[in-house]
Design a protein around this motif. Sequence first.
Motif, PDB file in Angstrom:
ATOM      1  N   GLY A 221      85.428  -9.373  30.463  1.00 14.47           N
ATOM      2  CA  GLY A 221      84.778  -8.855  29.268  1.00 14.47           C
ATOM      3  C   GLY A 221      83.702  -9.782  28.738  1.00 14.47           C
ATOM      4  N   HIS A 222      83.879 -11.085  28.967  1.00 15.16           N
ATOM      5  CA  HIS A 222      82.921 -12.069  28.472  1.00 15.16           C
ATOM      6  C   HIS A 222      81.623 -12.058  29.272  1.00 15.16           C
ATOM      7  N   VAL A 223      81.694 -11.782  30.573  1.00 19.95           N
ATOM      8  CA  VAL A 223      80.517 -11.960  31.434  1.00 19.95           C
ATOM      9  C   VAL A 223      79.841 -10.657  31.856  1.00 19.95           C
ATOM     10  N   SER A 224      80.511  -9.514  31.688  1.00 20.01           N
ATOM     11  CA  SER A 224      80.059  -8.281  32.341  1.00 20.01           C
ATOM     12  C   SER A 224      79.283  -7.349  31.414  1.00 20.01           C
ATOM     13  N   ASP A 225      78.359  -6.621  32.015  1.00 20.78           N
ATOM     14  CA  ASP A 225      77.683  -5.522  31.336  1.00 20.78           C
ATOM     15  C   ASP A 225      78.432  -4.205  31.571  1.00 20.78           C
ATOM     16  N   VAL A 226      78.960  -4.056  32.775  1.00 29.91           N
ATOM     17  CA  VAL A 226      79.729  -2.877  33.174  1.00 29.91           C
ATOM     18  C   VAL A 226      81.007  -3.364  33.843  1.00 29.91           C
ATOM     19  N   ILE A 227      82.110  -2.649  33.606  1.00 30.58           N
ATOM     20  CA  ILE A 227      83.398  -3.038  34.196  1.00 30.58           C
ATOM     21  C   ILE A 227      83.935  -1.898  35.052  1.00 30.58           C
ATOM     22  N   ALA A 228      84.348  -2.240  36.267  1.00 37.58           N
ATOM     23  CA  ALA A 228      85.032  -1.307  37.152  1.00 37.58           C
ATOM     24  C   ALA A 228      86.477  -1.766  37.294  1.00 37.58           C
ATOM     25  N   VAL A 229      87.418  -0.856  37.058  1.00 39.21           N
ATOM     26  CA  VAL A 229      88.844  -1.173  37.144  1.00 39.21           C
ATOM     27  C   VAL A 229      89.378  -0.608  38.456  1.00 39.21           C
ATOM     28  N   MET A 230      90.047  -1.457  39.220  1.00 40.57           N
ATOM     29  CA  MET A 230      90.508  -1.076  40.560  1.00 40.57           C
ATOM     30  C   MET A 230      92.024  -1.114  40.617  1.00 40.57           C
ATOM     31  N   TYR A 231      92.604  -0.112  41.256  1.00 43.32           N
ATOM     32  CA  TYR A 231      94.056  -0.061  41.415  1.00 43.32           C
ATOM     33  C   TYR A 231      94.390   0.489  42.795  1.00 43.32           C
ATOM     34  N   LEU A 232      95.110  -0.285  43.571  1.00 43.93           N
ATOM     35  CA  LEU A 232      95.566   0.109  44.902  1.00 43.93           C
ATOM     36  C   LEU A 232      94.414   0.642  45.762  1.00 43.93           C
ATOM     37  N   GLY A 233      93.303  -0.054  45.733  1.00 45.36           N
ATOM     38  CA  GLY A 233      92.175   0.282  46.588  1.00 45.36           C
ATOM     39  C   GLY A 233      91.180   1.263  46.016  1.00 45.36           C
ATOM     40  N   ARG A 234      91.508   1.918  44.884  1.00 46.72           N
ATOM     41  CA  ARG A 234      90.614   2.916  44.294  1.00 46.72           C
ATOM     42  C   ARG A 234      90.081   2.454  42.945  1.00 46.72           C
ATOM     43  N   LEU A 235      88.884   2.903  42.610  1.00 52.76           N
ATOM     44  CA  LEU A 235      88.406   2.743  41.244  1.00 52.76           C
ATOM     45  C   LEU A 235      89.108   3.779  40.372  1.00 52.76           C
ATOM     46  N   VAL A 236      89.653   3.330  39.231  1.00 56.09           N
ATOM     47  CA  VAL A 236      90.323   4.263  38.325  1.00 56.09           C
ATOM     48  C   VAL A 236      89.556   4.428  37.008  1.00 56.09           C
ATOM     49  N   GLU A 237      88.645   3.480  36.715  1.00 56.87           N
ATOM     50  CA  GLU A 237      87.814   3.622  35.519  1.00 56.87           C
ATOM     51  C   GLU A 237      86.552   2.788  35.690  1.00 56.87           C
ATOM     52  N   LEU A 238      85.443   3.305  35.147  1.00 59.78           N
ATOM     53  CA  LEU A 238      84.151   2.635  35.211  1.00 59.78           C
ATOM     54  C   LEU A 238      83.413   2.926  33.924  1.00 59.78           C
ATOM     55  N   ALA A 239      83.016   1.865  33.201  1.00 61.34           N
ATOM     56  CA  ALA A 239      82.358   2.050  31.911  1.00 61.34           C
ATOM     57  C   ALA A 239      81.639   0.776  31.513  1.00 61.34           C
ATOM     58  N   SER A 240      80.761   0.879  30.524  1.00 63.93           N
ATOM     59  CA  SER A 240      80.170  -0.327  29.953  1.00 63.93           C
ATOM     60  C   SER A 240      81.277  -1.157  29.324  1.00 63.93           C
ATOM     61  N   THR A 241      81.044  -2.450  29.213  1.00 66.49           N
ATOM     62  CA  THR A 241      82.063  -3.349  28.674  1.00 66.49           C
ATOM     63  C   THR A 241      82.488  -2.923  27.273  1.00 66.49           C
ATOM     64  N   GLN A 242      81.524  -2.600  26.435  1.00 64.49           N
ATOM     65  CA  GLN A 242      81.832  -2.208  25.059  1.00 64.49           C
ATOM     66  C   GLN A 242      82.684  -0.949  25.028  1.00 64.49           C
ATOM     67  N   ASP A 243      82.301   0.066  25.830  1.00 63.22           N
ATOM     68  CA  ASP A 243      83.056   1.319  25.858  1.00 63.22           C
ATOM     69  C   ASP A 243      84.470   1.109  26.373  1.00 63.22           C
ATOM     70  N   LEU A 244      84.598   0.264  27.383  1.00 64.77           N
ATOM     71  CA  LEU A 244      85.923   0.057  27.970  1.00 64.77           C
ATOM     72  C   LEU A 244      86.864  -0.614  26.972  1.00 64.77           C
ATOM     73  N   PHE A 245      86.367  -1.603  26.248  1.00 67.70           N
ATOM     74  CA  PHE A 245      87.217  -2.297  25.285  1.00 67.70           C
ATOM     75  C   PHE A 245      87.455  -1.463  24.032  1.00 67.70           C
ATOM     76  N   ASP A 246      86.482  -0.629  23.656  1.00 71.27           N
ATOM     77  CA  ASP A 246      86.650   0.216  22.472  1.00 71.27           C
ATOM     78  C   ASP A 246      87.534   1.433  22.747  1.00 71.27           C
ATOM     79  N   LYS A 247      87.399   2.001  23.957  1.00 69.86           N
ATOM     80  CA  LYS A 247      88.103   3.246  24.248  1.00 69.86           C
ATOM     81  C   LYS A 247      88.467   3.305  25.726  1.00 69.86           C
ATOM     82  N   ALA A 248      89.440   2.525  26.111  1.00 74.77           N
ATOM     83  CA  ALA A 248      89.927   2.593  27.489  1.00 74.77           C
ATOM     84  C   ALA A 248      90.638   3.927  27.702  1.00 74.77           C
ATOM     85  N   LEU A 249      90.330   4.618  28.789  1.00 71.11           N
ATOM     86  CA  LEU A 249      90.870   5.946  29.034  1.00 71.11           C
ATOM     87  C   LEU A 249      92.067   5.938  29.982  1.00 71.11           C
TER      88      LEU A 249
END
Length: 323
Positions: A221-249
């Motif tokens: 969260g400190h270094v990124s503009d966009v964050i991709a969340v990975m689980y068991l080989g797949r992306l499960v969420e992709l969003a801007s850092t602000q959106d991800l921390f404000d409203k993780a889905l």
Amino acid sequence: MSITTFLELKNVTRRFSVEQPLFSAAPRELMAVKDVSLCIEKGTTLGLVGESGCGKSTLAKIVAHLLPPSSGDVLLEGESIWHGSHEVIHSLPRRIQMIFQDPVSSLNPRKSIGKSIQEALDVHRVGSSADRKKAVNELLERVGMRAEHYGRYPHEFSGGQRQRIAIARALVLNPDFIVCDEAVSALDVSVQAQVLNLLADLQHDFGLTYMFISHDLAVIGHVSDVIAVMYLGRLVELASTQDLFDKALHPYTQMLLDAVPVPVPGRRSVGSNQTGDLPSPLAPPAGCPFHPRCKQAMPVCSKVLPQWLEIDKNHHVLCHLYA
């Protein structure tokens, strides 16, 4: 692909053959990375986060041209790094570099740090010998070391200093794109902050684009503009850092956020509402890969893989809750 997209992953998959058990006729296969697609804009940092064993480092090696994908492709400014022309492939060491987690094992103990950094310049015959040494000394000073360190060996430095040396080695060919694979996870917290600030300064000064990989969402969260969340080989969420921390889905992203320590004395973090451990990638669950650990799981989750949905602008999620 937008005109500012610097690097694009298109349906990248990587499979590994696994030795079969005795008397087993069925071949075994490990799907380390499954159908990953994303774009990284020039001059930005994409943070890739997930638990150990989720495929982050495998994806990093594919992007850094160290491990070929089983299918899919990686495009650097529209040119394939795996199926492109000879000129494109030949130029990759000057354009893509990687900073590894452990500088001790990534630096040759028999070479001085100056020679280790200069090796790439020697291989590519950049300038004269004197020019190369001068460039290395200037780069050492730029990453917070001193020119007189040129002749010293890796064991003579602290962990933070060795990581600065590794950063200098990654920068010596003046690349456009750097993959940071757990580049600060082995360092003390105070040293982590120094190295992260150095990476941010270098990005600003040299116009670098980063893929920053970590299991620590606070660092990401400190270094990124966009964050991709990975689980068991797949992306499960992709969003801007602000959106991800404000409203993780995704419930998995929410679990990671719940696990981040709260830096306020006397206040406790929320705590995860999920259970269980990461399933074996050799026997992944059917349907949504996260459903065995998710308390919000529905019957469909165990049967059908969710679709990759865009819920808000540039906020994507792989979850049946939003279908």
